[in-house]
Design a protein around this motif. Structure first.
Motif, PDB file in Angstrom:
ATOM      1  N   LYS A   9     -26.532  48.326 114.869  1.00  8.91           N
ATOM      2  CA  LYS A   9     -27.049  49.365 115.759  1.00  8.91           C
ATOM      3  C   LYS A   9     -26.760  50.715 115.119  1.00  8.91           C
ATOM      4  O   LYS A   9     -25.921  50.836 114.224  1.00  8.91           O
ATOM      5  CB  LYS A   9     -26.357  49.286 117.118  1.00  8.91           C
ATOM      6  CG  LYS A   9     -26.694  48.023 117.879  1.00  8.91           C
ATOM      7  CD  LYS A   9     -25.990  48.019 119.215  1.00  8.91           C
ATOM      8  CE  LYS A   9     -26.347  46.762 119.991  1.00  8.91           C
ATOM      9  NZ  LYS A   9     -25.698  46.745 121.306  1.00  8.91           N
ATOM     10  N   LEU A  10     -27.453  51.742 115.593  1.00  6.82           N
ATOM     11  CA  LEU A  10     -27.247  53.086 115.057  1.00  6.82           C
ATOM     12  C   LEU A  10     -25.781  53.496 115.168  1.00  6.82           C
ATOM     13  O   LEU A  10     -25.220  54.070 114.232  1.00  6.82           O
ATOM     14  CB  LEU A  10     -28.147  54.103 115.761  1.00  6.82           C
ATOM     15  CG  LEU A  10     -28.000  55.555 115.324  1.00  6.82           C
ATOM     16  CD1 LEU A  10     -28.244  55.719 113.830  1.00  6.82           C
ATOM     17  CD2 LEU A  10     -28.925  56.444 116.123  1.00  6.82           C
ATOM     18  N   ALA A  11     -25.143  53.173 116.276  1.00  5.46           N
ATOM     19  CA  ALA A  11     -23.729  53.537 116.453  1.00  5.46           C
ATOM     20  C   ALA A  11     -22.854  52.911 115.370  1.00  5.46           C
ATOM     21  O   ALA A  11     -21.905  53.547 114.892  1.00  5.46           O
ATOM     22  CB  ALA A  11     -23.252  53.115 117.838  1.00  5.46           C
ATOM     23  N   ASP A  12     -23.183  51.679 114.956  1.00  3.30           N
ATOM     24  CA  ASP A  12     -22.430  51.011 113.887  1.00  3.30           C
ATOM     25  C   ASP A  12     -22.590  51.758 112.569  1.00  3.30           C
ATOM     26  O   ASP A  12     -21.622  51.963 111.831  1.00  3.30           O
ATOM     27  CB  ASP A  12     -22.913  49.572 113.704  1.00  3.30           C
ATOM     28  CG  ASP A  12     -22.760  48.726 114.959  1.00  3.30           C
ATOM     29  OD1 ASP A  12     -21.778  48.922 115.699  1.00  3.30           O
ATOM     30  OD2 ASP A  12     -23.644  47.883 115.192  1.00  3.30           O
ATOM     31  N   SER A  67     -22.417  62.280 112.433  1.00  3.12           N
ATOM     32  CA  SER A  67     -22.914  62.500 113.790  1.00  3.12           C
ATOM     33  C   SER A  67     -24.358  62.024 113.895  1.00  3.12           C
ATOM     34  O   SER A  67     -25.067  61.901 112.891  1.00  3.12           O
ATOM     35  CB  SER A  67     -22.835  63.978 114.165  1.00  3.12           C
ATOM     36  OG  SER A  67     -23.822  64.715 113.449  1.00  3.12           O
ATOM     37  N   ARG A  68     -24.781  61.774 115.116  1.00  3.26           N
ATOM     38  CA  ARG A  68     -26.162  61.356 115.373  1.00  3.26           C
ATOM     39  C   ARG A  68     -27.139  62.442 114.910  1.00  3.26           C
ATOM     40  O   ARG A  68     -28.153  62.144 114.282  1.00  3.26           O
ATOM     41  CB  ARG A  68     -26.329  61.076 116.866  1.00  3.26           C
ATOM     42  CG  ARG A  68     -27.679  60.531 117.254  1.00  3.26           C
ATOM     43  CD  ARG A  68     -27.743  60.230 118.747  1.00  3.26           C
ATOM     44  NE  ARG A  68     -26.833  59.179 119.139  1.00  3.26           N
ATOM     45  CZ  ARG A  68     -27.167  57.898 119.234  1.00  3.26           C
ATOM     46  NH1 ARG A  68     -28.396  57.526 119.020  1.00  3.26           N
ATOM     47  NH2 ARG A  68     -26.275  56.994 119.582  1.00  3.26           N
ATOM     48  N   PRO A 106     -39.484  48.700 120.174  1.00  3.18           N
ATOM     49  CA  PRO A 106     -40.438  49.293 121.125  1.00  3.18           C
ATOM     50  C   PRO A 106     -39.798  50.289 122.091  1.00  3.18           C
ATOM     51  O   PRO A 106     -40.468  51.215 122.552  1.00  3.18           O
ATOM     52  CB  PRO A 106     -40.989  48.076 121.880  1.00  3.18           C
ATOM     53  CG  PRO A 106     -40.837  46.949 120.930  1.00  3.18           C
ATOM     54  CD  PRO A 106     -39.573  47.233 120.158  1.00  3.18           C
ATOM     55  N   ASN A 107     -38.507  50.133 122.376  1.00  2.00           N
ATOM     56  CA  ASN A 107     -37.837  51.077 123.271  1.00  2.00           C
ATOM     57  C   ASN A 107     -37.320  52.318 122.538  1.00  2.00           C
ATOM     58  O   ASN A 107     -36.657  53.162 123.127  1.00  2.00           O
ATOM     59  CB  ASN A 107     -36.696  50.385 124.018  1.00  2.00           C
ATOM     60  CG  ASN A 107     -35.584  49.917 123.107  1.00  2.00           C
ATOM     61  OD1 ASN A 107     -35.622  50.130 121.892  1.00  2.00           O
ATOM     62  ND2 ASN A 107     -34.596  49.257 123.675  1.00  2.00           N
ATOM     63  N   GLY A 108     -37.599  52.425 121.245  1.00  2.00           N
ATOM     64  CA  GLY A 108     -37.214  53.596 120.457  1.00  2.00           C
ATOM     65  C   GLY A 108     -35.875  53.463 119.747  1.00  2.00           C
ATOM     66  O   GLY A 108     -35.538  54.309 118.916  1.00  2.00           O
ATOM     67  N   GLN A 109     -35.107  52.428 120.057  1.00  2.00           N
ATOM     68  CA  GLN A 109     -33.818  52.249 119.393  1.00  2.00           C
ATOM     69  C   GLN A 109     -34.019  51.797 117.948  1.00  2.00           C
ATOM     70  O   GLN A 109     -35.020  51.170 117.626  1.00  2.00           O
ATOM     71  CB  GLN A 109     -32.976  51.218 120.140  1.00  2.00           C
ATOM     72  CG  GLN A 109     -32.533  51.679 121.493  1.00  2.00           C
ATOM     73  CD  GLN A 109     -31.663  50.645 122.181  1.00  2.00           C
ATOM     74  OE1 GLN A 109     -31.414  49.560 121.655  1.00  2.00           O
ATOM     75  NE2 GLN A 109     -31.195  50.980 123.370  1.00  2.00           N
ATOM     76  N   LEU A 110     -33.052  52.142 117.107  1.00  2.00           N
ATOM     77  CA  LEU A 110     -33.101  51.778 115.698  1.00  2.00           C
ATOM     78  C   LEU A 110     -32.160  50.622 115.424  1.00  2.00           C
ATOM     79  O   LEU A 110     -31.082  50.529 116.007  1.00  2.00           O
ATOM     80  CB  LEU A 110     -32.697  52.968 114.822  1.00  2.00           C
ATOM     81  CG  LEU A 110     -33.529  54.238 114.971  1.00  2.00           C
ATOM     82  CD1 LEU A 110     -32.961  55.332 114.077  1.00  2.00           C
ATOM     83  CD2 LEU A 110     -34.981  53.985 114.669  1.00  2.00           C
TER      84      LEU A 110
END
Length: 62
Positions: A8-11, A19-20, A39-43
């Motif tokens: 996940k992006l946080a990882d 930072s994001r 589809p929900n925009g998450q990477l």
């Protein structure tokens, strides 16, 4: 055959110590690791793609 786990992006941010906002600036410049956009925009990031990108960031001293 088992699928490779995705980060996940946080990882990714945690591993890079970034930072994001800094990540999204880097992504806008085309310098971020290859990722999948859900589809929900998450990477999501394949571990192998992320590791390859890190290796390409390595500088060699002369």
């Amino acid at each position: 055959m088992r699928r490779e786990p995705h980060l996940k992006l946080a990882d990714v941010l945690d591993e890079l110590g970034m930072s994001r906002a800094a990540f999204y600036r880097m992504r806008a410049r085309g310098n971020a690791p290859k990722c999948l956009k859900l589809p929900n925009g998450q990477l999501r990031f394949r571990r192998s793609d992320f590791e390859s990108w890190l290796e390409n960031c390595e500088e060699t001293k002369h």
